[in-house]
Design an enzyme around this catalytic site. Structure first.
Site, short mmCIF file in Angstrom:
data_model
loop_
_atom_site.label_atom_id
_atom_site.label_comp_id
_atom_site.label_asym_id
_atom_site.label_seq_id
_atom_site.Cartn_x
_atom_site.Cartn_y
_atom_site.Cartn_z
N ASN A 52 0.58 -1.56 0.52
CA ASN A 52 -0.04 0.02 -0.14
C ASN A 52 0.91 0.89 0.53
O ASN A 52 2.07 1.07 -0.16
CB ASN A 52 -0.73 0.31 1.25
CG ASN A 52 -0.40 -0.12 2.51
OD1 ASN A 52 0.38 1.05 2.44
ND2 ASN A 52 -0.22 -0.90 3.35
N ASP A 88 -5.10 -5.52 5.43
CA ASP A 88 -6.06 -6.48 6.42
C ASP A 88 -5.90 -8.01 5.30
O ASP A 88 -6.50 -8.89 6.29
CB ASP A 88 -7.67 -5.79 5.51
CG ASP A 88 -7.85 -4.50 6.20
OD1 ASP A 88 -6.93 -4.01 7.60
OD2 ASP A 88 -8.05 -3.47 6.18
O1 PMT Z 1 2.89 6.54 5.95
P1 PMT Z 1 2.83 7.72 5.73
O2 PMT Z 1 2.85 8.24 3.85
O3 PMT Z 1 3.04 9.32 6.56
O4 PMT Z 1 1.16 8.29 5.83
C1 PMT Z 1 -0.13 7.80 7.28
C2 PMT Z 1 -1.09 6.92 6.80
C3 PMT Z 1 -2.28 7.40 6.47
C4 PMT Z 1 -0.90 5.20 7.04
C5 PMT Z 1 -1.23 6.61 9.29
O5 PMT Z 1 -1.89 7.98 9.38
C6 PMT Z 1 -2.89 6.10 9.08
O6 PMT Z 1 -3.74 6.31 8.66
N1 PMT Z 1 -2.39 4.68 9.08
C7 PMT Z 1 -3.88 3.32 9.60
C8 PMT Z 1 -4.02 3.06 8.01
C9 PMT Z 1 -5.08 1.75 8.36
O7 PMT Z 1 -4.47 1.31 7.75
O8 PMT Z 1 -6.29 2.38 8.23
P2 PMT Z 1 -7.21 0.93 8.94
O9 PMT Z 1 -8.34 2.25 8.90
O10 PMT Z 1 -7.04 0.02 7.83
O11 PMT Z 1 -6.62 1.02 9.94
C10 PMT Z 1 -7.38 1.00 11.08
C11 PMT Z 1 -6.00 0.81 12.25
O12 PMT Z 1 -6.48 -0.92 12.43
C12 PMT Z 1 -4.90 1.64 12.42
O13 PMT Z 1 -4.12 1.47 13.74
C13 PMT Z 1 -4.15 0.60 11.75
O14 PMT Z 1 -2.76 0.18 12.07
C14 PMT Z 1 -4.75 -0.88 12.92
N2 PMT Z 1 -4.61 -2.63 11.76
C15 PMT Z 1 -5.39 -2.23 11.12
C16 PMT Z 1 -5.23 -3.87 9.71
C17 PMT Z 1 -4.48 -4.71 10.94
N3 PMT Z 1 -4.47 -6.30 11.15
N4 PMT Z 1 -3.60 -4.52 11.79
C18 PMT Z 1 -3.91 -3.57 12.35
O15 PMT Z 1 -3.30 -2.86 13.65
#
Ligand code: PMT
Length: 403
Positions: free
Chosen positions: A209, A278
């Protein structure tokens, strides 16, 4: 909480009438346990003599770059390394313009380029100069690079006009500097994930990603500045390693999961900045997939949710999630906060013109049970500092309530 040792402040005095107030500023800083060295611009010496600052600071005052006698003592590079804070007061419009442009045509502006110390500016100028778009643009540039701007105040000016442009009072500047040097997370173990994950398809290909790791690395540094002992679990990035207590490099979500779960029990705060895949391919091919078939269907299986697992531990650390959403940002983020039982979530609007991935700037809306704070578009370094301060505040409240 005070810094454990005397905070080393390099005070740069610019050429404005408010320079006389900076004499008192030296005293106020020293009263608060700071060690102060003073550098003056040539224009500043027209308002106050170097001898005055030497008398109050207890150290020789430097005014020029090309002074063989002074360079034989603590040379300008040593001085730049010595400083933990570069405080410029008064910061004139001209000085701010030169700092914003990266010009190094005297000792003070050279030091500003040569030091890694956090820059704090206390502007002082005529109110029309302050409002001028050029000054405001320079201010934004400096703020975007992480500079802290104190003031200016409003009121009667030395030139007889009334408006914004007065340098803040020395006591206010000294207090603000001391507060920014407080280390509210001293000794708190923090575990933080950053960057993308790579989910192998075969030995040469992966699903990935757009996360660059910038946000996570900036946050790791900001939390370290607040005294935390940060262990950073990072996916592959092109960034130089930040100064943290422990750096663990991983590739896939399963590796990130293992590295986090091995350390999570002992940490006080967990922050999930990483963009974790995911799903992963069910079974990565052992050898390179050939392009024989017209169509290729990938079978994917769910990865463990690292953040949800950490937040479900008993006792759970103060758990902070990030939510990258393309729409219904706040609604979805609040849903994740509740469903994963997080202490706090930072919501990103991604995918648009000014999305969070890859860029140097970002904006966040931070949510917690019963509250929220919007952090507007700014550099990730500055945003990280504001978010780290918010995490420290909420963590302390949470900690106090649970002990
Ligand atoms: O790295 P940069 O280019 O500076 O960009 C920053 C960013 C946009 C990546 C960062 O600020 C950000 O938003 N990160 C979370 C991105 C994400 O995957 O969001 P999500 O909505 O899919 O996940 C929600 C949360 O669960 C996140 O804290 C993620 O770390 C966590 N997660 C998600 C899936 C998984 N299997 N395990 C997790 O721990």
């Amino acid at each position: 909480m005070m810094h454990q040792h005397a905070l080393r402040v390099l005070l740069g005095v610019g050429g404005g009438i408010a320079a006389y107030k900076s004499v008192d500023l030296v005293r106020r800083l020293k009263e608060r346990g700071c060690e102060v060295r003073v550098v003056m611009t040539k224009a500043a010496t027209g308002f106050v003599t170097p001898l005055t600052f030497q008398a109050v600071s207890g150290h020789p005052v430097r005014t020029t770059l090309l002074d063989p006698a002074a360079e034989a003592g603590m040379d300008h590079i040593e001085l730049a390394r010595w400083a933990e804070r570069l405080l410029i007061a008064p910061a004139t419009a001209d000085l701010m313009a030169r700092l914003a442009a990266g010009i190094a045509d005297d000792l003070l502006t050279t030091l500003a380029l040569a030091t890694e110390a956090k820059l704090t500016l206390a502007p002082a100028m005529n109110q029309v100069m302050w409002r001028h778009p050029a000054t405001q643009a320079n201010l934004e540039t400096l703020r975007g690079r992480g500079a802290c701007i104190l003031g200016p105040g409003e009121g009667q000016q030395a030139c007889g006009e009334v408006g914004p442009g007065r340098m803040l009072e020395p006591l206010e500047i000294a207090e603000a500097l001391r507060a920014s040097a407080a280390r509210p997370l001293a000794g708190v173990p923090v575990l933080l994930t950053a960057g993308p994950t790579r989910e192998p398809l075969d030995p040469v290909r992966f699903l990935g990603n757009r996360s660059s790791g910038r946000m996570g690395y900036a946050l790791a540094e900001a939390l370290t500045e607040l005294g935390a002992e940060v262990a950073l679990v990072t996916g592959p990035t092109a960034l130089p390693p930040p100064g943290v207590s422990e750096l663990i490099r991983v590739e896939s979500a399963l590796e990130m999961h293992a590295a986090v779960m091995a350390r999570a029990a002992g940490c006080g705060i967990f922050v999930g900045t990483a963009a974790v895949a995911d799903y992963r391919p069910v079974a990565p091919a052992r050898s390179k997939i050939k392009k024989d078939a017209e169509e290729l269907t990938l079978g994917l299986v769910r990865n463990p949710d690292i953040l949800a697992e950490v937040a479900a531990l008993s006792p759970a650390p103060f758990s902070v999630g990030f939510a990258a959403e393309t729409d219904h940002v706040i609604e979805y983020a609040r849903g994740k906060l509740e469903k994963k039982r997080l202490s706090m979530i930072a919501a990103n609007h991604v995918g648009g013109e000014r999305g969070g991935f890859e860029r140097a700037e970002n904006a966040l809306t931070v949510l917690w049970d019963g509250g929220s704070r919007a952090l507007p578009m700014m550099s990730k370094a500055q945003l990280a500092r504001e978010l780290a301060a918010l995490i420290a505040d909420r963590y302390k409240e949470h900690h106090a309530a649970s002990t």
